[in-house]
Motif scaffolding. Structure first.
Motif, short mmCIF file in Angstrom:
data_model
loop_
_atom_site.label_atom_id
_atom_site.label_comp_id
_atom_site.label_asym_id
_atom_site.label_seq_id
_atom_site.Cartn_x
_atom_site.Cartn_y
_atom_site.Cartn_z
N THR A 1 17.57 -37.65 50.74
CA THR A 1 18.20 -37.73 49.42
C THR A 1 17.59 -38.85 48.60
OG1 THR A 1 20.20 -37.09 50.52
CG2 THR A 1 20.41 -37.70 48.23
N ILE A 2 17.36 -40.00 49.25
CA ILE A 2 16.76 -41.12 48.50
C ILE A 2 15.42 -40.65 47.92
CG2 ILE A 2 15.64 -43.38 48.78
CD1 ILE A 2 17.93 -44.14 50.66
N SER A 3 14.66 -39.92 48.76
CA SER A 3 13.36 -39.45 48.30
C SER A 3 13.52 -38.45 47.14
CB SER A 3 12.64 -38.81 49.49
OG SER A 3 11.57 -38.09 49.05
N ILE A 4 14.50 -37.52 47.28
CA ILE A 4 14.70 -36.53 46.20
C ILE A 4 15.12 -37.24 44.91
CG2 ILE A 4 16.21 -34.64 45.41
CD1 ILE A 4 16.31 -33.70 48.35
N ILE A 5 16.06 -38.18 45.05
CA ILE A 5 16.56 -38.86 43.85
C ILE A 5 15.45 -39.72 43.23
CG2 ILE A 5 18.21 -40.61 43.03
CD1 ILE A 5 20.19 -39.33 45.04
N LEU B 1 31.88 -43.03 48.52
CA LEU B 1 31.47 -43.53 47.20
C LEU B 1 30.38 -44.59 47.37
CD1 LEU B 1 34.85 -43.85 45.26
CD2 LEU B 1 33.04 -42.18 44.93
N LEU B 2 30.60 -45.48 48.33
CA LEU B 2 29.63 -46.57 48.54
C LEU B 2 28.26 -46.02 48.94
CD1 LEU B 2 29.64 -49.71 48.57
CD2 LEU B 2 29.85 -49.55 51.04
N ILE B 3 28.26 -45.06 49.88
CA ILE B 3 26.99 -44.49 50.34
C ILE B 3 26.32 -43.72 49.19
CG2 ILE B 3 25.92 -42.78 51.90
CD1 ILE B 3 28.07 -43.58 53.97
N GLY B 4 27.11 -42.91 48.46
CA GLY B 4 26.56 -42.13 47.34
C GLY B 4 25.92 -43.03 46.29
N ILE B 5 26.64 -44.10 45.93
CA ILE B 5 26.13 -45.02 44.91
C ILE B 5 24.89 -45.73 45.44
CG2 ILE B 5 26.66 -47.18 43.68
CD1 ILE B 5 29.57 -46.13 43.47
N SER B 6 24.92 -46.15 46.72
CA SER B 6 23.77 -46.87 47.29
C SER B 6 22.53 -45.97 47.33
CB SER B 6 24.07 -47.33 48.71
OG SER B 6 25.23 -48.09 48.71
N ILE B 7 22.73 -44.71 47.75
CA ILE B 7 21.59 -43.78 47.82
C ILE B 7 20.94 -43.66 46.44
CG2 ILE B 7 20.99 -41.32 48.03
CD1 ILE B 7 23.09 -41.10 50.22
N SER B 8 21.77 -43.44 45.45
CA SER B 8 21.26 -43.22 44.09
C SER B 8 20.62 -44.50 43.53
CB SER B 8 22.41 -42.77 43.21
OG SER B 8 21.95 -42.30 42.01
N PHE B 9 21.25 -45.63 43.83
CA PHE B 9 20.73 -46.92 43.34
C PHE B 9 19.35 -47.22 43.97
CE2 PHE B 9 20.50 -51.61 43.62
CZ PHE B 9 20.55 -51.90 42.27
N ILE B 10 19.26 -46.99 45.31
CA ILE B 10 17.98 -47.25 45.99
C ILE B 10 16.91 -46.29 45.46
CG2 ILE B 10 16.79 -47.19 48.24
CD1 ILE B 10 19.53 -48.07 49.47
N GLY B 11 17.31 -45.02 45.25
CA GLY B 11 16.37 -44.03 44.69
C GLY B 11 15.85 -44.48 43.33
N VAL C 1 22.68 -35.70 40.37
CA VAL C 1 24.10 -35.64 40.76
C VAL C 1 24.29 -34.56 41.82
CG1 VAL C 1 26.42 -34.98 39.93
CG2 VAL C 1 25.05 -36.61 38.63
N PHE C 2 23.61 -33.43 41.64
CA PHE C 2 23.74 -32.32 42.58
C PHE C 2 23.19 -32.73 43.95
CE2 PHE C 2 22.67 -28.02 44.23
CZ PHE C 2 23.96 -27.51 44.20
N SER C 3 22.07 -33.47 43.96
CA SER C 3 21.50 -33.93 45.24
C SER C 3 22.50 -34.84 45.96
CB SER C 3 20.22 -34.73 45.01
OG SER C 3 19.31 -33.99 44.28
#
Lengths: 289, 214
Positions: A184-188, A269-279, A27-29
């Motif tokens: 971020t994708i890599s970190i997540i 929101l869309l970008i944040g959710i997508s980044i985390s989902f792809i991660g 979440v912090f990332s």
């Protein structure tokens, strides 16, 4: 089937409480990423607004030769009006020029000089192409080629500098945003990989009781979506708060305010959710092919 | 199992093993540590696929099964391990209910079945306890409940009494016999001959990967 789907969704939510430390890291990332991307968004949007405003204000001023007859000058103005990119023109004859002089300086120039030295001129307003980069120079070159023109005043260099700045900003904005998103994708992914690694016994146990890979994966993916949502939502709230404080200070000095586009919140929101989902997908693909 | 052979990279495994377990049969699989008991269990639930020969578990054959079908095979097999393998971040109720969610049982049915099972293994009142709050014997009972709740065709118990004292081990064995009496086949691996002798069940003995006595 529906009960199983509801169970898996509920598991995704419960995982947030079960994996507190890794959830916090993910979440912090997302939060940090969205603060940076959100700030770039706000700066980008407000710069765009400024550029749009400036583009609508671009104009060219043409001064005619002193010995040119008014009719000839009007002919030239007619030709200029037909040029592409020209919205309209305002012709200023010698009499009007005197009035403008008086208005601006409070004195009638004819009281000091016997003849009127002010030249006829024409203000050329350009098409309000606020959405597109404006190249003023072709219009200036065409006007220069006309006879009877003494001088042309324009903001060509300033316009070029503003447009150049805007282009550089857009390029840097895109590159930095893509870079941050990839990092971020890599970190997540790595954070979720650690979560999954820590839970490999659980995954093995789930497989032993007959769980399919999809059954194992879905709660992790839902967890990823929720992490993305929480991280980007908090980032949105923090940015809104900073904007509010910033605007309160700014309004003491100027009438200008910095605004967040309402669509920016949805994008964040869309970008944040997508980044985390792809991660999450990347991490799961490694452990549960 | 028909002429089943499986060897690990470092050797051992099982060699040319043949046996059949009938419906509702109770079978002991005995042998020293490293003899191949766990390998046989893994071959039955297809965590391992034999290098030669065929394992048939219910309607699934090891030479024909696709990887994505293995979870469906495991839904007809209940497994009990020496190390319990309960999910430590869930309570007893959730651990027992999990296999029912996996097989897609309706939520309204799950509560009744889990409560019945908790009652059957004598753990009423411990529903909210996590595995760490249960004794070894209670954890193993929870494992039996988790294995049984989905009505499996066979229970595979791999050294289920390995971490238990003799009295608790005996109680657990009686519980497995009760389960078997209800019609579920049981294959129990053990190296504790004293526990299983005189129980009147079939005994298979394995040594160094070879089935010596059946």
């Amino acid at each position: 089937m529906l009960d199983r789907a509801l169970f898996l969704i509920a598991e995704g939510f419960r995982n947030l409480l079960r994996h507190k430390l890794t959830v916090f890291a993910a979440v912090f990332s997302v939060f940090l990423t969205m603060i940076i991307i959100g700030s770039l968004f706000i700066v980008g949007k407000n710069t765009n607004k400024l550029i749009y405003y400036l583009r609508t204000k671009y104009k060219i001023e043409v001064f005619f030769e002193a010995d040119l007859a008014k009719e000839e000058a009007l002919d030239v103005v007619k030709q200029i009006e037909s040029f592409p990119g020209v919205r309209n023109t305002t012709f200023i004859d010698k009499e009007n020029a005197t009035k403008i002089f008086k208005k601006q300086f409070g004195e009638n120039i004819l009281d000091y000089i016997q003849r009127n030295p002010l030249p006829m001129s024409c203000v050329i307003n350009l098409n309000r192409t606020g959405d597109y980069e404006l190249d003023i120079m072709p219009i200036v070159t065409r006007i220069e080629s006309l006879s009877g023109i003494d001088n042309i005043e324009h903001q060509g260099k300033l316009i070029q500098r503003i447009e150049g700045f805007h282009n550089r900003f857009t390029t840097i904005f895109s590159v930095v945003s893509i870079g941050i998103i990839l990092i971020t994708i890599s970190i997540i992914s790595n954070t979720i990989k650690l979560t999954i690694y820590a839970k490999k016994d659980l995954i093995q146990d789930l497989h032993i009781i007959g769980a399919t890979n999809a059954f194992v994966k879905v709660p992790f993916l839902i967890e990823g979506i929720l992490q993305g949502f929480i991280g980007s939502f908090i980032a949105f709230l923090v940015l809104s708060l900073f904007l509010q404080i910033g605007n309160n200070i700014l309004t003491q000095f100027s009438s200008m305010t910095i605004r967040m586009d309402p669509a920016a919140a949805s994008w964040m929101l869309l970008i944040g959710i997508s980044i985390s989902f792809i991660g999450s997908l990347r991490a799961l693909a490694r452990f549960l092919p | 199992m028909e002429n089943v052979t499986y060897s690990y990279e470092k050797g051992y495994g099982v060699k040319n093993v043949n046996f059949t377990i009938d419906d509702a049969e109770f079978t002991f699989l005995i042998g020293p540590t490293g003899a191949g008991k766990t390998t046989i269990m893994k071959l039955i639930y297809m965590a391992l696929i034999p290098q030669s020969g065929v394992v048939t578990t219910g309607r699934f054959r090891s030479d024909k099964i696709k990887k994505r079908k293995i979870p469906f095979l495991r839904r007809s097999v209940g497994m009990i391990f020496q190390e319990y393998h309960l999910l430590r971040d869930r309570n007893l109720y959730e651990n027992i209910a999990l296999p029912l969610y996996v097989i897609g049982t309706r939520h309204s049915e799950i509560e009744d079945r889990v409560e019945n099972m908790i009652d059957q293994v004598g753990l009423v009142g411990k529903e909210d306890h996590t595995p760490d709050e249960l004794s070894g014997g209670e954890q193993q009972r929870a494992c039996i409940a988790r294995a049984l709740v989905k009505d499996p065709e066979i229970i595979l118990a791999d050294e289920p009494t390995g971490n238990l004292d003799p009295i608790t081990s005996f109680e657990l064995l009686k519980l497995l016999e009760a389960v078997n009496h209800e019609g579920t086949a049981v294959l129990m691996a053990s190296h504790n001959y004293n526990l299983i002798k005189g129980r009147g069940h079939r005994i298979m003995e394995i040594q160094q990967g070879l089935l010596r006595k059946n």
